[in-house]
Design an enzyme around this catalytic site. Structure first.
Site, PDB file in Angstrom:
ATOM      1  N   HIS A 131       3.819   6.512  -6.885  1.00  0.00           N
ATOM      2  CA  HIS A 131       3.204   7.474  -7.244  1.00  0.00           C
ATOM      3  C   HIS A 131       3.801   8.715  -7.296  1.00  0.00           C
ATOM      4  O   HIS A 131       3.756   9.476  -8.212  1.00  0.00           O
ATOM      5  CB  HIS A 131       1.556   7.388  -6.964  1.00  0.00           C
ATOM      6  CG  HIS A 131       0.462   8.077  -7.563  1.00  0.00           C
ATOM      7  ND1 HIS A 131      -0.703   8.295  -7.169  1.00  0.00           N
ATOM      8  CD2 HIS A 131       0.454   8.766  -8.665  1.00  0.00           C
ATOM      9  CE1 HIS A 131      -1.510   8.980  -7.875  1.00  0.00           C
ATOM     10  NE2 HIS A 131      -0.691   9.223  -8.901  1.00  0.00           N
ATOM     11  N   HIS A 144       1.704   4.516  -2.905  1.00  0.00           N
ATOM     12  CA  HIS A 144       1.841   5.770  -2.698  1.00  0.00           C
ATOM     13  C   HIS A 144       2.997   6.409  -3.117  1.00  0.00           C
ATOM     14  O   HIS A 144       3.213   7.289  -3.778  1.00  0.00           O
ATOM     15  CB  HIS A 144       1.460   6.397  -1.230  1.00  0.00           C
ATOM     16  CG  HIS A 144       0.071   6.052  -0.869  1.00  0.00           C
ATOM     17  ND1 HIS A 144      -0.720   6.724  -1.351  1.00  0.00           N
ATOM     18  CD2 HIS A 144      -0.409   5.603   0.084  1.00  0.00           C
ATOM     19  CE1 HIS A 144      -2.042   6.390  -0.671  1.00  0.00           C
ATOM     20  NE2 HIS A 144      -1.702   5.823   0.306  1.00  0.00           N
ATOM     21  N   HIS A 180       0.869  -1.357  -0.056  1.00  0.00           N
ATOM     22  CA  HIS A 180      -0.152  -0.179   0.210  1.00  0.00           C
ATOM     23  C   HIS A 180       0.960   1.425  -0.064  1.00  0.00           C
ATOM     24  O   HIS A 180       0.944   2.300  -0.759  1.00  0.00           O
ATOM     25  CB  HIS A 180      -0.916  -0.022   1.306  1.00  0.00           C
ATOM     26  CG  HIS A 180      -2.042   1.078   1.388  1.00  0.00           C
ATOM     27  ND1 HIS A 180      -3.105   0.981   1.153  1.00  0.00           N
ATOM     28  CD2 HIS A 180      -1.696   2.332   1.795  1.00  0.00           C
ATOM     29  CE1 HIS A 180      -3.763   2.257   1.238  1.00  0.00           C
ATOM     30  NE2 HIS A 180      -2.574   3.107   1.848  1.00  0.00           N
ATOM     31  N   GLU A 181       1.662   1.274   1.001  1.00  0.00           N
ATOM     32  CA  GLU A 181       2.602   2.640   1.204  1.00  0.00           C
ATOM     33  C   GLU A 181       3.503   2.760  -0.080  1.00  0.00           C
ATOM     34  O   GLU A 181       3.873   3.862  -0.310  1.00  0.00           O
ATOM     35  CB  GLU A 181       3.160   2.710   2.618  1.00  0.00           C
ATOM     36  CG  GLU A 181       2.182   2.427   3.779  1.00  0.00           C
ATOM     37  CD  GLU A 181       1.369   3.746   3.815  1.00  0.00           C
ATOM     38  OE1 GLU A 181       1.261   4.896   3.048  1.00  0.00           O
ATOM     39  OE2 GLU A 181       0.258   3.556   4.367  1.00  0.00           O
TER      40      GLU A 181
HETATM   41 ZN   LIG Z   1      -3.280   5.222   1.805  1.00  0.00          ZN
END
Ligand SMILES: [Zn+2]
Length: 607
Positions: free
Chosen positions: A406, A403, A399-400
């Site tokens: 991105h 980010h 998940h992290e």
């Molecule tokens: Zn998040």
């Protein structure tokens, strides 16, 4: 990848000094030393004065360009100054020096906002400002195209300066409703402890609520639920008055700024049409049956004669934390393999992130809990973890790092002004990675692991898509009441809440009186029309992940293009270019179809 395979001493009582340098993020990539940070602060303060030379001159094209360029430069510097202090404080909250540095950085940030506050009103005052003309005069304006167009889009909703000043000052009074909610629920209200089936007492707080709700001990769940919701219910009149007050002030600011209502004003921030919001709710209404089936399955498999709201969070998987127990280096390898469908260049950078100081891995004394990713333009993203050897932690890495990648790709490919992605798009990259990980794990899982993983997916859709749209529908109803001049009283809010629960969860859910108070504890309702973004983000991610896994034509390339585009265009346009069109209900319907398929798979596995 070169990550040491030994697990260092770590934990909430272990000093940060014990954690090896290789498992901590490299703060010196922002500033080599504290004196360099201090020097930058000093230079920045002097340069803020340079901005005043542009005041009243932004109608001159060259001055406008130079002013925006200077603002970008100073803003980048501020980001680094602030991040340098916050990241360090987050790894040791007890350190007084870091507290002090954060204070200094906050003051400089406030000075920056003050010094730049004249820029946007001055641009907006030039009602005839044409981007085409600007670009002809200076081709370098090209990078400000989206920024200026977006700013001018809001021009019809900006009032004359004096009126805006009065409105801005009035917010001190109109924010009282939200303040009362926060203080009442955060400081004044306390909850009676809950007893479990063996008579042991457990503290009840918002912080521990969810943990108790996942407990296998039904008595503990029931007593926790009744203590928490029952307490909120005692304040039902105050809490309905504060929510109504907040809705009324949102309606006031929306209509005075020439918006039809709060919904249009909130969605206009991201340039989202109201039809998208309605489509989302309608798509959910047309697909409630799978959620009803899921609740019926839970009731049956948990062998309950009645299924209550306090049974919602119990997993259908066996309670076994060991089924995905991996060390951090093993977890990194798993994430790398799971994200391989994103291609070599993505994975090479990911690998570099793992091994070159992006991540602060382990818990230590004073470190903040949870996880986050913080992108810094021109440096690299920083990821805070508190790694534990279980599936949730592996999923958190995916998940992290979603980010982080991105942020990295947007920074690399966009000018500063276009690098920041919107909140609307923010959870897409992280959730796409989570789903890619889940699909990868499912491929190699035994039966017990499969049940665990599918349960994870179903709960994610239930809480991120179904539940958030239920919230979105509640908000739509209450704001409509307010804009039509009606009053919101506790009884109406409670009835509405129970009706929605009945509609969303179906016949299998037994409705407790305490459940009627749940709306009153949701802080997001004080930021109108925010939660629907969780549902759209999750649906976009599910669609992207599957398009990539199915190897659809250009799916991967288009997705990477999305990750590289930052905030260079409106969120919907960026997603649409990448192949996910949220103007249609298709991504939502696709996600709910996947929910249905996985539910069928789970039924077979549990039989
Ligand atoms: Zn998040």
């Amino acid at each position: 990848m070169t990550i040491s395979n030994t697990v260092p001493k770590h934990g909430s009582d272990i000093s940060r000094d014990y954690i090896p340098q290789t498992q901590k993020w490299h703060i010196e990539d922002i500033f080599a030393s504290l004196s360099e940070w201090e020097e930058t602060c000093k230079t920045l303060k002097n340069r803020l004065d340079d901005l005043s030379a542009f005041k009243g001159k932004l109608h001159e094209t060259e001055k406008l360009f130079n002013c925006l360029a200077l603002r970008d430069e100073l803003s980048q510097s501020i980001e680094k100054i602030y991040a340098y202090t916050r990241l360090q404080r987050d790894t040791d909250n007890a350190d007084q020096n870091f507290q002090e540095l954060v204070g200094i950085a906050e003051n400089i940030t406030a000075e920056y906002y003050n010094a730049t506050s004249f820029i946007e009103p001055e641009i907006l005052a030039q009602k005839e400002l044409s981007f085409i003309w600007l670009e002809k005069t200076n081709p370098k304006f090209c990078q400000y195209k989206h920024y200026l167009e977006d700013l001018m889009r809001k021009a019809p909703h900006v009032l004359p300066t004096r009126e805006e000043e009065i409105l801005s000052k009035s917010r001190l009074s109109t924010s009282a409703a939200e303040n009362i909610f926060r203080i009442l629920t955060g400081a004044d209200i306390s909850f009676a402890p809950a007893t479990d089936s063996e008579g042991a007492s457990h503290a009840v707080s918002e912080g521990s609520y969810l943990l108790n709700m996942t407990s296998r001990d039904r008595k503990l769940r029931e007593n926790t639920f009744k203590s928490l919701m029952g307490t909120y219910r005692q304040y039902r009149n105050t809490l309905s008055a504060s929510l109504a007050g907040n809705c009324r002030s949102a309606n006031f600011y929306a209509t005075i700024h020439n918006y039809q209502d709060t919904l249009s004003a909130s969605l206009a921030e991201d340039n989202i049409p109201v039809s998208l919001y309605d489509n989302l709710i309608n798509a959910i209404h047309a697909n409630l049956e799978p959620l009803h089936d899921y609740i019926t399955l839970k009731k049956e498999k948990l062998s309950l004669s009645e299924f209550h709201a306090f049974d919602l969070y119990v997993s259908l998987a066996k309670e076994n934390t060991d089924i995905f127990s991996y060390t951090y280096p093993e977890a990194c390898t798993i994430v790398q393999t799971a994200l391989a469908p994103l291609g070599d260049s993505y994975c090479e950078k990911l690998s570099e992130g793992f091994s070159s100081g992006w991540i602060d891995v382990y818990e230590n004394k004073g470190k903040r809990s949870g996880a986050y990713s913080w992108g810094i333009y021109g440096v690299h993203p920083f990821v805070l973890l508190n790694y534990q050897p279980r599936y949730n932690s592996i999923s958190t890495i995916a998940h992290e790092m979603g980010h982080a990648m991105h942020s990295y790709l947007s920074s690399k490919n966009q000018t500063y002004i276009n690098s920041d992605y919107s909140i609307f798009c923010a959870e897409v990259a992280s959730t796409t990675n989570e789903i890619l990980l889940l699909e990868h794990m499912l491929k190699n899982a035994n039966k017990e692991q499969k049940i665990y993983l599918i349960n994870q997916f179903l709960e994610a859709v239930r809480t991120t898509v179904y539940r958030q749209v239920q919230f979105a529908e509640f908000e739509k109803c209450i704001h409509e009441e307010i804009s039509s001049g009606k009053t919101l009283v506790a009884k109406n809010l409670e009835d509405l809440w129970l009706d929605l629960n009945k509609k969303y969860y179906g016949k299998s859910l037994a409705l407790d009186q305490e459940l009627s108070a749940e709306w009153s504890r949701i802080p997001h309702f004080y930021t109108p029309f925010y939660v629907y973004k969780y549902a759209t983000g999750y649906s976009a991610a599910t669609t992207f992940a599957d398009l990539i896994l199915q190897n659809r034509l250009d799916a991967k390339e288009k997705y990477l293009q999305f990750l590289s585009s930052g905030g260079s265009d409106y969120s919907l346009a960026l997603l649409q270019k990448a192949g996910v069109d949220l103007n249609t209900p298709l991504p939502i319907e696709y996600t709910l179809r996947k929910f249905k398929e996985k539910l069928t798979e789970l039924k077979t596995l549990l039989d």
